[in-house]
Design an enzyme around this catalytic site. Structure first.
Site, mmCIF file in Angstrom:
data_model
loop_
_atom_site.group_PDB
_atom_site.id
_atom_site.type_symbol
_atom_site.label_atom_id
_atom_site.label_comp_id
_atom_site.label_asym_id
_atom_site.label_seq_id
_atom_site.Cartn_x
_atom_site.Cartn_y
_atom_site.Cartn_z
ATOM 1 N N ASP A 136 -5.452 7.439 -2.703
ATOM 2 C CA ASP A 136 -5.937 6.862 -1.470
ATOM 3 C C ASP A 136 -4.732 6.441 -0.669
ATOM 4 O O ASP A 136 -3.595 6.497 -1.129
ATOM 5 C CB ASP A 136 -6.893 5.694 -1.708
ATOM 6 C CG ASP A 136 -6.313 4.696 -2.672
ATOM 7 O OD1 ASP A 136 -5.078 4.567 -2.737
ATOM 8 O OD2 ASP A 136 -7.084 4.018 -3.360
ATOM 9 N N SER A 179 -23.223 -2.909 -1.704
ATOM 10 C CA SER A 179 -23.387 -1.613 -2.359
ATOM 11 C C SER A 179 -23.836 -1.800 -3.806
ATOM 12 O O SER A 179 -23.699 -2.869 -4.392
ATOM 13 C CB SER A 179 -22.068 -0.852 -2.331
ATOM 14 O OG SER A 179 -21.058 -1.651 -2.892
#
Lengths: 494, 494
Positions: free
Chosen positions: A259, A197
């Site tokens: 998260d 990424s």
């Protein structure tokens, strides 16, 4: 109604505009912020409705950000229909999770398919993410979430029956092991088609660093050609539609700074499975300013990753690593590339910690593939020391479009020790912030170079790190922040 | 940077636009959908940033929806600053609640003050709402939330030391008792300054119904004058800033279709306290298509409302009522007003169920204020039967600006029984939908009139209800939906 392209960019958020006097909006009872369904050319799109009050639109026009027009295969001025959306039945599963019910696989698949299809608003995604954070999630649910996220996107296929992969969970500045690991593993004759990424919130992603040495924006056929020829590649994964629901979930998790282990595991594993990987080694940096703060958290995460990964058919292992300070010297795309090349070239300037981590990960992959621990370590080391890894890396760069030497920034300025002492700790997050203020990752040569490690003694006035920038303005900006945040490098009395 | 008014209406959502080539956005690293802080004239506003890509804006302009310019006291073309917002420290309390920690009062106050101040994004509010839905909330937390919501807005004051109020939790179509209850209670010499809402998702709010009989958009001094003269009023509460955080929370709860007893209790009680009420009677309709589905849920809610209300200094009682079918005959502003006037006038056409509920609630308030149960019921009944309530109501209307007779719709059409049978049940939600499709509440005379009650026998072809509309188009629209949803009125074999 007719489409009217609006010159705005919403970052993927589906919003449309209708005139306040629009007769359709009135008779349908569409209020501001209502969810509406746009239908055109056989495509449908759920969007949030806002009102135009002046001359932005005629009252038979629907204003649509131009990037969304593409999603509808629609041209400016073409016909479309606006209607009340069908109720999203998968939302009842989200509510169920919030209220403490277990989510079965079909329910999860319905949710993830709706999210990947752009049918959830941000508020609805936030409720889903919150439910997973607030309620216990078991191994079965995590595995089901992983499979649902995998099913919602494309899946890559490779001719090799063993496909190696690695992934670092939670960033650590400068932890750019991937190019070295791919080079060693491919030099060992294994297949390692790596998609990486770009930076999202960090000063450099692996794709940004790699791009300073070779092209990375390859499509799938080009990537396949590189892997066929060299066994490995390091390309940008952004042009591939792997686990599209994950990108949406990550955006909301980041906005909320919440998260859950379950979502982290499903995110990582669904992307690895979608990339066609069969053997996956995970790097888990643990440290007080890293994503994983302590070994308890790391142990729980390791167990969940390995259990769910195995259930999903992967050969998988997780390796807990030191996350207390940055890896290598450079932080920023080109500065990290210089570290990578120095390690591959067995130069004295190659940072020992980066070299050691890359060797450990490469050996871990060889071991996962079946080699004994001692043999794996010896093989990885000799591939690096004898220059096979460097040669492989340069051939991969050539295959990707040609090797190039990473640049150097025009402006630098040192941050020096305000007093003598011993380096006690680095604040990874604020070091990353300084590198970004200096221009990374947009300006590839910008960032910082560290001159010290934890435990080292320094004299007053000795450089702690150097800021690299392409412009005077960015240099000043980063320097001012660094000077105001002296405790980014925490020192103890000597 | 300069402000540029954009002709769009965002329904209160704070969004701003900057050009993609804007040098400030580039150097500050603002990405699409980033949260930014706008500073102008000593005001600050947190907003979500979007990008303009064409000629909508110059690259030194910040596009701001015109309604938001007012919040910044800013004119088109004036100077402003855009910067990274300070991290919202109260968000850590939201995360704490999601992860199962109890919220202490200071933490709750910080959250509610930030929400009322417009500093939370919708995604962040969704996480807060989700946390309250997913985790247990105790009485202390509910009371603390109530006080925090009260503290975030204005508070009204009245000369009387006993201020009566009533509230219906969860709508039931046609349940328009308020004008009757206020008239009886004010006729009994008590103070009842009632602020009511307009419809949000229902076919009529009390303010909409009242507006067909008298002006309701009174400011606070005008309202005070009415109450001083007549003891009571029924005005629209929208011009008063009571519990502003509540409006925001309700919008997100509605979008997600989730709520928690704690948020419901804090919502209701904070608004009653902010309105200066001291004695509050709550109407809780219970039924399968009402908000409260069964008596277990009603008992838990009653207990929480009474405990928290008492802790916050209210004399309070909750009354569980029949929520299985609509109340009265009319559904829609004017149609409900006709029912109200018929009950106040002791006409034969006055629906018995509406009359009975209004009497029970009025008697409940008198009892709450200190009268014995039997005396309270007798007093309420005689005030109604002897015409004192009607006279008081007409005087209140005069004081609010003058009584007017509610209108009648031009178009009507019957829905008839498809076969003979016994009426088994009404679907309150879909009946409300038909009334809205017919034009309610925007067209005051639109809606439906019911001709049957549960348990009644009907012949084939006998009218079940009549749709009233101001236009042929709306009539057809509502009729088509009603014809397609035959089971809105569920019938059993005779």
């Amino acid at each position: 109604m007719r489409a009217r392209a609006l010159p705005i960019e919403t970052g993927g958020e589906a919003m449309v505009f209708m005139h306040e006097d629009c007769p359709v909006a009135r008779s349908e009872g569409f209020r501001a912020r209502a969810r509406v369904e746009i239908v055109a050319n056989g495509h449908t799109l759920l969007a949030t409705l806002y009102r135009a009050t002046g001359e932005l639109l005629a009252d038979d026009e629907v204003g649509i950000p131009h990037s969304l027009l593409d999603r509808l295969s629609l041209e400016d001025g073409e016909e479309l229909t606006v209607r009340h959306p069908q109720p999203l039945s998968s939302l009842s599963n989200v509510r169920g999770k919030l209220y403490g019910h277990r989510l079965a696989e079909p329910g999860l698949q319905a949710i993830i398919s709706d999210i990947a299809g752009g049918r959830y608003s941000d508020v609805e995604i936030a409720a889903f993410v919150s439910g997973f954070a607030a309620q216990p999630v078991d191994v079965e649910e995590t595995a089901a979430l992983t499979r649902a996220m995998l099913a919602a996107g494309d899946r890559m296929q490779w001719p090799a029956d063993r496909v190696m992969d690695k992934h670092c969970v939670g960033g650590l500045p400068g932890n750019r092991t991937t190019p070295i690991v791919v080079a060693i593993v491919a030099a060992a004759g294994l297949s390692m088609p790596k998609t990486s990424s770009r930076a999202i919130t960090s000063p450099a992603g692996t794709a940004d660093t790699m791009e300073t040495m070779a092209p990375v924006a390859l499509d799938i056929p080009a990537m396949q050609k590189v892997v066929e020829r060299e066994g490995g590649c390091i390309v940008w994964g952004g042009s591939v539609n792997l686990s599209p629901a994950d990108d949406v979930l990550i955006r909301i998790e980041r906005a909320l700074d919440i998260d859950s282990d379950a979502q982290l595991v499903a995110s990582v594993l669904s992307k690895k499975l979608a990339a066609g990987s069969t053997h996956v080694l995970l790097d888990l940096p643990v440290g007080p300013t890293a994503k994983i703060r302590n070994s308890q958290g790391a142990d729980a995460l390791t167990h969940l990753l390995e259990t769910v990964g195995t259930q999903c058919g992967l050969k998988i292992a997780a390796m807990q690593t030191d996350g207390t300070q940055p890896v290598g010297r450079g932080i920023g795309p080109a500065l990290e590339a210089h570290d990578v090349l120095a390690v591959l070239g067995n130069k004295d300037s190659g940072p020992a910690d980066l070299r050691e981590r890359a060797l450990a990960l490469a050996a871990g992959l060889l071991e996962l593939e079946g080699t004994s621990r001692n043999d794996a370590r010896a093989a990885a080391t000799s591939l690096l020391v004898e220059g096979h890894a460097e040669a492989k890396f340069l051939r991969i760069c050539e295959a990707q479009g040609g090797f190039r030497t990473p640049g150097k920034a025009r402006q630098t300025r040192d941050i020096v020790a305000p007093r003598p002492g011993r380096i006690a700790a680095f604040d990874n997050r604020r070091l990353a912030r300084i590198a970004k203020l200096a221009g990374a990752p947009q300006r590839a040569a910008a960032g910082i170079v560290l001159h010290t490690r934890v435990g080292q003694m320094v004299e007053r006035g000795e450089p702690l790190f150097t800021i690299h920038s392409e412009s005077r303005g960015e240099l000043d900006y980063a320097y001012t922040y660094a000077a105001r945040n002296e405790d980014v490098v925490r020192m103890e009395a000597p």
